[in-house]
Design a protein around this motif. Structure first.
Motif, PDB file in Angstrom:
ATOM      1  N   VAL D 103     -25.890  58.445 -23.542  1.00 31.74           N
ATOM      2  CA  VAL D 103     -26.246  59.231 -22.352  1.00 31.74           C
ATOM      3  C   VAL D 103     -26.256  58.347 -21.111  1.00 31.74           C
ATOM      4  O   VAL D 103     -25.676  58.693 -20.072  1.00 31.74           O
ATOM      5  N   GLU D 116     -34.004  44.160 -15.834  1.00 33.83           N
ATOM      6  CA  GLU D 116     -34.759  43.250 -14.966  1.00 33.83           C
ATOM      7  C   GLU D 116     -36.267  43.464 -15.113  1.00 33.83           C
ATOM      8  O   GLU D 116     -36.740  44.600 -15.086  1.00 33.83           O
ATOM      9  N   TYR D 118     -38.337  42.942 -17.634  1.00 28.81           N
ATOM     10  CA  TYR D 118     -38.917  43.281 -18.938  1.00 28.81           C
ATOM     11  C   TYR D 118     -39.271  42.004 -19.711  1.00 28.81           C
ATOM     12  O   TYR D 118     -38.416  41.115 -19.842  1.00 28.81           O
ATOM     13  N   PHE D 191     -34.179  49.240 -27.349  1.00 23.10           N
ATOM     14  CA  PHE D 191     -35.501  49.472 -26.770  1.00 23.10           C
ATOM     15  C   PHE D 191     -35.397  49.517 -25.240  1.00 23.10           C
ATOM     16  O   PHE D 191     -35.891  50.445 -24.587  1.00 23.10           O
ATOM     17  N   SER D 194     -33.542  52.558 -23.965  1.00 20.60           N
ATOM     18  CA  SER D 194     -34.441  53.723 -24.035  1.00 20.60           C
ATOM     19  C   SER D 194     -35.394  53.721 -22.841  1.00 20.60           C
ATOM     20  O   SER D 194     -35.660  54.774 -22.254  1.00 20.60           O
ATOM     21  N   CYS D 195     -35.910  52.549 -22.494  1.00 17.68           N
ATOM     22  CA  CYS D 195     -36.780  52.447 -21.303  1.00 17.68           C
ATOM     23  C   CYS D 195     -36.012  52.863 -20.050  1.00 17.68           C
ATOM     24  O   CYS D 195     -36.546  53.595 -19.199  1.00 17.68           O
ATOM     25  N   GLU D 196     -34.777  52.416 -19.940  1.00 16.53           N
ATOM     26  CA  GLU D 196     -33.973  52.757 -18.758  1.00 16.53           C
ATOM     27  C   GLU D 196     -33.710  54.267 -18.689  1.00 16.53           C
ATOM     28  O   GLU D 196     -33.745  54.865 -17.618  1.00 16.53           O
ATOM     29  N   LEU D 197     -33.459  54.878 -19.844  1.00 11.44           N
ATOM     30  CA  LEU D 197     -33.207  56.321 -19.848  1.00 11.44           C
ATOM     31  C   LEU D 197     -34.476  57.095 -19.464  1.00 11.44           C
ATOM     32  O   LEU D 197     -34.426  58.035 -18.660  1.00 11.44           O
ATOM     33  N   GLU D 198     -35.620  56.681 -20.023  1.00 15.63           N
ATOM     34  CA  GLU D 198     -36.881  57.345 -19.661  1.00 15.63           C
ATOM     35  C   GLU D 198     -37.162  57.184 -18.164  1.00 15.63           C
ATOM     36  O   GLU D 198     -37.633  58.099 -17.500  1.00 15.63           O
ATOM     37  N   THR D 199     -36.860  56.003 -17.640  1.00 10.31           N
ATOM     38  CA  THR D 199     -37.086  55.730 -16.217  1.00 10.31           C
ATOM     39  C   THR D 199     -36.178  56.610 -15.356  1.00 10.31           C
ATOM     40  O   THR D 199     -36.614  57.160 -14.338  1.00 10.31           O
ATOM     41  N   LEU D 200     -34.938  56.754 -15.784  1.00 10.41           N
ATOM     42  CA  LEU D 200     -34.001  57.602 -15.036  1.00 10.41           C
ATOM     43  C   LEU D 200     -34.501  59.051 -15.010  1.00 10.41           C
ATOM     44  O   LEU D 200     -34.397  59.737 -13.988  1.00 10.41           O
ATOM     45  N   LYS D 201     -35.084  59.491 -16.112  1.00  7.93           N
ATOM     46  CA  LYS D 201     -35.640  60.859 -16.147  1.00  7.93           C
ATOM     47  C   LYS D 201     -36.768  61.014 -15.132  1.00  7.93           C
ATOM     48  O   LYS D 201     -36.917  62.064 -14.513  1.00  7.93           O
ATOM     49  N   LEU D 202     -37.565  59.973 -14.996  1.00  9.82           N
ATOM     50  CA  LEU D 202     -38.686  60.032 -14.053  1.00  9.82           C
ATOM     51  C   LEU D 202     -38.216  59.967 -12.610  1.00  9.82           C
ATOM     52  O   LEU D 202     -38.820  60.577 -11.727  1.00  9.82           O
ATOM     53  N   ARG D 203     -37.146  59.224 -12.378  1.00 14.12           N
ATOM     54  CA  ARG D 203     -36.752  58.960 -10.991  1.00 14.12           C
ATOM     55  C   ARG D 203     -35.784  59.974 -10.420  1.00 14.12           C
ATOM     56  O   ARG D 203     -35.689  60.138  -9.212  1.00 14.12           O
TER      57      ARG D 203
END
Lengths: 205, 205, 205, 205
Positions: D103, D116, D118, D191, D194-203
């Motif tokens: 995705v 960056e 992490y 990992f 996954s953090c980047e995808l979750e962050t993109l959802k938030l932003r």
């Protein structure tokens, strides 16, 4: 405390397998310890995967972080030491990494997160109701453990009931009287932080 | 009913392991029971992890919640009692905690959620089609079990077909004739509430 | 075909355990079959959990759906029959339920979804590149299997290469020459539909 | 290198089971290899599920991709060859597929992603702090392995420290000195993505 080194090693190995099954120790991340006495602990060594620990990958150090055998301790051993010195009644510390912890602490700019209104908050010592606010501090991540521990000490002076803390973009430190209860604290907090992340997704529109 | 205490204990232990594998019993959350007769049940004790239950962590109480042996029952035992008294044909109750249940019930301010148009709704008693609306009540969380049960009783008077209920920021209560069917209800509802949470994420834009 | 009833039963039981481990058969949802010959199949019975199948919970029917033994077949058996009649080279059918399938088919109002540009599309018969569009039809859910199968037949006339179909708010039907390949199709499609759901979350802003 | 073919086969089979448990090898996706010597490797064959590998499904090829036994190699074998030729110190390569990788690489239009800040970035060779930027190239997916490898070679000339790369809508290639370390790189990157995808959802609001 009365827990033998052998028993501590066994509980740490089992905790690692459990945390790995949850995805809370990616690669070589995390470290775990159990208090052995007034000034020593069993703690995981540096640079190994915590899901497949062997007894050789656990070592004894004192609470200045000094190895009591010829193995390489993790830099973060000092944070475990700091917690045992601050909290004489605490018997175990788990430091874990999860996607929700990492994402939330990067997105929330404040120096703490408030957990409020969850039934699961009753897991924390002395809490009898969901109708309460629990403050979890978030520290800026750092490679300087001495300075980081000084910040932890300062927060405990102000908030002595702090039940766990977060490092930004890094992970969770949790503790309790023994390993079983520490696992409960980790499980409850990871659940609640997942709830907070899901909520943030819904509200940031 | 005809189920022995020994069989009930075995089914409760197995249910706990299964619910733990799904992440539905974090820390010491949740409690489970099986009806033994007209006025007694086997129910999990207070304060233990439900994923690793032993026979010692299950006890017998009557339907006023009075322990029939020397163990500490959970405060929520009274909600199990309330359900068995309301629903004489029901044989098992599972109370679970999940991230979707917790987040949804905090975000939805109404006193119920309507599940509609899902094929999986056919799991509920008497439902032969997806083209139906199922009402799941949401009660405000409370530490006062007597007052909470009074609200549950009132809702059942108005909606006697209620197949399960939610406590806000807390979890799910589900039941059926036996433990196998109760597990099906929990699994179906958690699936549907996950669908509702995903849908809310898509629609709140 | 050449597969024995005994072998078919064993492959269906194992498929159920695997699908359950993925969360694709909540409660009593789903049904699975393997072609035995030109006009008969082994298929799961109605109303049981597909993650814990026993040999007793699988039965033989012909391709009109008529039971060849004294067990209760699921209403959806007719959709399996329809697929075997349409696709003489196909040897197995899996019908699964997942959260992404359910949510996506409720949110997308069209009568199909196009999967495009994914490397994983190469799993489908005859596809050698990611640079392709695969059309997965979405049918309105119905309890009338005869009318539903008529719609499936009509779509196959127009799109004979259809590799799977979706029922709105219900689930996925997938098939291939044998059970191993059918499991691959299910796994690939569930992966791709999860990608589509994540993408929809990102784009609906 | 000193690793025997037999040992390589065993490590590849185990890696496949582990990656399958994480959902990183849907259907027949992915391929894995271990360097045997200066010009040969053990590598998975084409078209099989990587979660249930048998020794028969692993083969030996040289670094031009030429099979050294009578089995069908995957087209992507050439990308493994390319990495071993570029990076003589590398002993293992894992190519995985995950929902977040797929995705993210479809949504991010750039030819790279920067990770960056992490803590987990310390898993990469030579990295001692979270306060660093790691560049992961994203290549357009292609069925032409020669042209794809030419692009990989060009990026390595400019960024010789590249620790892994992504193929758009396809997956991740990761490597390290041995299979254990390569598994750590995969686990850390999945990992972080996954953090980047979750962050993109938030932003993306």
């Amino acid at each position: 405390m009365g827990i033998s080194y052998k028993q501590a090693v066994s509980e740490i190995i089992e905790a690692g397998q459990w945390l790995d099954s949850k995805g809370f120790c990616p690669a070589t991340a995390g470290n775990y310890s159990i208090r052995l006495g007034a000034d020593d602990m069993a703690v995981t060594v540096s640079g190994v995967h915590k899901g497949y620990l062997t007894a050789e990958q656990i070592m004894r150090t004192d609470f200045s972080g000094k190895p009591m055998e010829n193995k390489k301790s993790s830099a973060e051993t000092l944070l475990h030491c700091g917690l045992y010195k601050l909290l004489p009644q605490m018997g175990a510390v788990l430091h874990t990494h999860s996607v929700p912890c990492t994402v939330l602490t990067r997105e929330i700019k404040a120096d703490h997160i408030i957990l409020e209104g969850y039934e699961l908050l009753k897991i924390f010592p002395g809490i009898q109701t969901h109708d309460v606010k629990i403050r979890i501090p978030i520290f800026e991540n750092s490679q300087d453990m001495v300075s980081l521990q000084a910040q932890v000490d300062a927060v405990f002076k102000k908030y002595p009931q702090t039940p766990a803390y977060l490092l930004r973009g890094h992970g969770l430190y949790a503790w309790a009287e023994d390993m079983t209860k520490t696992r409960h604290v980790v499980e409850a907090l990871e659940f609640l932080l997942s709830c907070e992340l899901e909520t943030l997704k819904l509200r940031r529109t």
